[in-house]
Enzyme design. Structure first.
Site, PDB file in Angstrom:
ATOM      1  N   ASP A   1     -49.477 -54.796  51.143  1.00 42.28           N
ATOM      2  CA  ASP A   1     -48.678 -55.274  49.953  1.00 42.28           C
ATOM      3  C   ASP A   1     -48.023 -56.640  50.077  1.00 42.28           C
ATOM      4  O   ASP A   1     -47.921 -57.358  49.104  1.00 42.28           O
ATOM      5  CB  ASP A   1     -47.931 -54.087  49.469  1.00 42.28           C
ATOM      6  CG  ASP A   1     -47.519 -54.175  47.982  1.00 42.28           C
ATOM      7  OD1 ASP A   1     -48.458 -54.495  47.338  1.00 42.28           O
ATOM      8  OD2 ASP A   1     -46.593 -53.946  47.538  1.00 42.28           O
TER       9      ASP A   1
ATOM     10  N   GLU B   1     -37.892 -59.137  47.638  1.00 40.14           N
ATOM     11  CA  GLU B   1     -38.970 -58.260  47.890  1.00 40.14           C
ATOM     12  C   GLU B   1     -39.557 -58.894  49.315  1.00 40.14           C
ATOM     13  O   GLU B   1     -39.789 -58.191  49.900  1.00 40.14           O
ATOM     14  CB  GLU B   1     -39.965 -58.341  46.817  1.00 40.14           C
ATOM     15  CG  GLU B   1     -40.568 -56.802  46.879  1.00 40.14           C
ATOM     16  CD  GLU B   1     -41.466 -56.704  45.235  1.00 40.14           C
ATOM     17  OE1 GLU B   1     -40.789 -56.667  44.401  1.00 40.14           O
ATOM     18  OE2 GLU B   1     -42.621 -56.804  45.594  1.00 40.14           O
TER      19      GLU B   1
ATOM     20  N   GLU C   1     -46.630 -54.955  37.152  1.00 36.41           N
ATOM     21  CA  GLU C   1     -45.335 -54.162  37.248  1.00 36.41           C
ATOM     22  C   GLU C   1     -45.231 -52.743  36.794  1.00 36.41           C
ATOM     23  O   GLU C   1     -44.627 -52.161  37.558  1.00 36.41           O
ATOM     24  CB  GLU C   1     -44.353 -55.220  36.772  1.00 36.41           C
ATOM     25  CG  GLU C   1     -44.470 -56.621  37.008  1.00 36.41           C
ATOM     26  CD  GLU C   1     -43.865 -56.714  38.535  1.00 36.41           C
ATOM     27  OE1 GLU C   1     -44.231 -56.006  39.386  1.00 36.41           O
ATOM     28  OE2 GLU C   1     -42.794 -57.601  38.735  1.00 36.41           O
TER      29      GLU C   1
ATOM     30  N   GLU D   1     -55.540 -51.827  40.636  1.00 37.92           N
ATOM     31  CA  GLU D   1     -54.624 -50.891  41.274  1.00 37.92           C
ATOM     32  C   GLU D   1     -55.079 -49.874  41.766  1.00 37.92           C
ATOM     33  O   GLU D   1     -54.655 -49.379  43.025  1.00 37.92           O
ATOM     34  CB  GLU D   1     -53.515 -50.709  40.160  1.00 37.92           C
ATOM     35  CG  GLU D   1     -52.696 -51.803  39.800  1.00 37.92           C
ATOM     36  CD  GLU D   1     -51.332 -52.440  41.011  1.00 37.92           C
ATOM     37  OE1 GLU D   1     -51.098 -51.452  41.850  1.00 37.92           O
ATOM     38  OE2 GLU D   1     -51.099 -53.464  40.988  1.00 37.92           O
TER      39      GLU D   1
END
Ligand SMILES: Cc1ncc(CNC=O)c(N)n1
Length: 237
Positions: free
Chosen positions: A63, A104, A156, A226
């Site tokens: 990620d 992040e 998102e 995703e």
């Protein structure tokens, strides 16, 4: 009714009161849930996930690579937003998104050192490489603002809704993954996703039928990427 407007309704199925994103959600619910209710996500919610080195490598290492590619994509959307009329609020929402990405990246570094994952030596998996390439293909000037914004919102929102689901009542998220779930599943991040959605709906109101269908295709691509991203969790992606 203008011809263009009729064409738009045919493409989106939208009526005056239902926002375009809502028509997509209704039409593609199963596919969308396939991402937000992916078996890997459900295993986090149920507490059955084994957060072994392999899963840590996925959630942190893979990620992190994704987010590093996400930054130039978001930058390209920000540049497009500056050229839009009445862009003040869009720009602020996108800037907020940028700021949270900076935060992040630091969080990934902190987690990586906690679990001894070396971020510089993580080799991106095929599904991730493909997803990052897809992001790169959306950074070009020829990609219309509503299309790029759609991808941004979908990326998102899928993440937010997945982790928010883990936190809903009845979940048994393992302690080590609580912070991860809260990072993306929190209400503030949810409100931010709603702002992105409103920008998409507003920008699509003025868009041609062609742009609206491109945006819908882009939405579907994000959801598929995703799913593929989480499919990496089984090791055979
Ligand atoms: C694969 C994936 N999709 C969406 C997000 C959420 N956006 C930025 O962090 C993410 N971190 N990773």
């Amino acid at each position: 009714m203008e011809k263009e407007e009729t064409a738009k309704m045919t493409v989106t199925g939208a009526t005056n009161n239902i926002p375009v994103t809502e028509t997509w959600m209704r039409k593609h619910r199963l596919l969308y849930d396939g991402a937000t209710r992916h078996p890997f996500i459900l295993s986090i919610r149920q507490g059955s996930v084994d957060f072994s080195s392999f899963k840590r490598w996925l959630v942190i290492g893979q990620d992190y690579i994704f987010v590093r590619s996400f930054v130039p994509f978001v930058a390209s959307v920000l540049v497009k937003s500056c050229k839009e009329p009445n862009n003040e609020s869009d720009m602020e929402v996108l800037l907020g998104g940028m700021a949270s990405l900076a935060d992040e990246i630091n969080w990934f570094k902190k987690e990586a050192s906690k679990y001894h994952v070396s971020l510089t030596s993580v080799v991106p998996q095929n599904a991730n490489v493909t997803y990052c390439r897809f992001l790169e293909s959306l950074t070009g000037q020829e990609i219309e603002y509503p299309v790029a914004m759609t991808a941004f919102w979908a990326i998102e929102s899928v993440y937010q809704q997945s982790f928010a689901h883990c936190l809903e009542e009845g979940g048994r998220v393992p302690q080590e993954l609580q912070e991860t779930c809260e990072r993306w599943g929190n209400e503030g991040f949810g409100a931010y996703c709603n702002s992105l959605r409103d920008i998409v709906d507003r920008s699509l109101q003025k868009a041609s039928a062609e742009v609206i269908s491109k945006a819908e295709v882009c939405f579907l691509s994000v959801v598929e990427h995703e799913v593929e991203f989480w499919n990496m969790s089984t090791g055979d992606a």
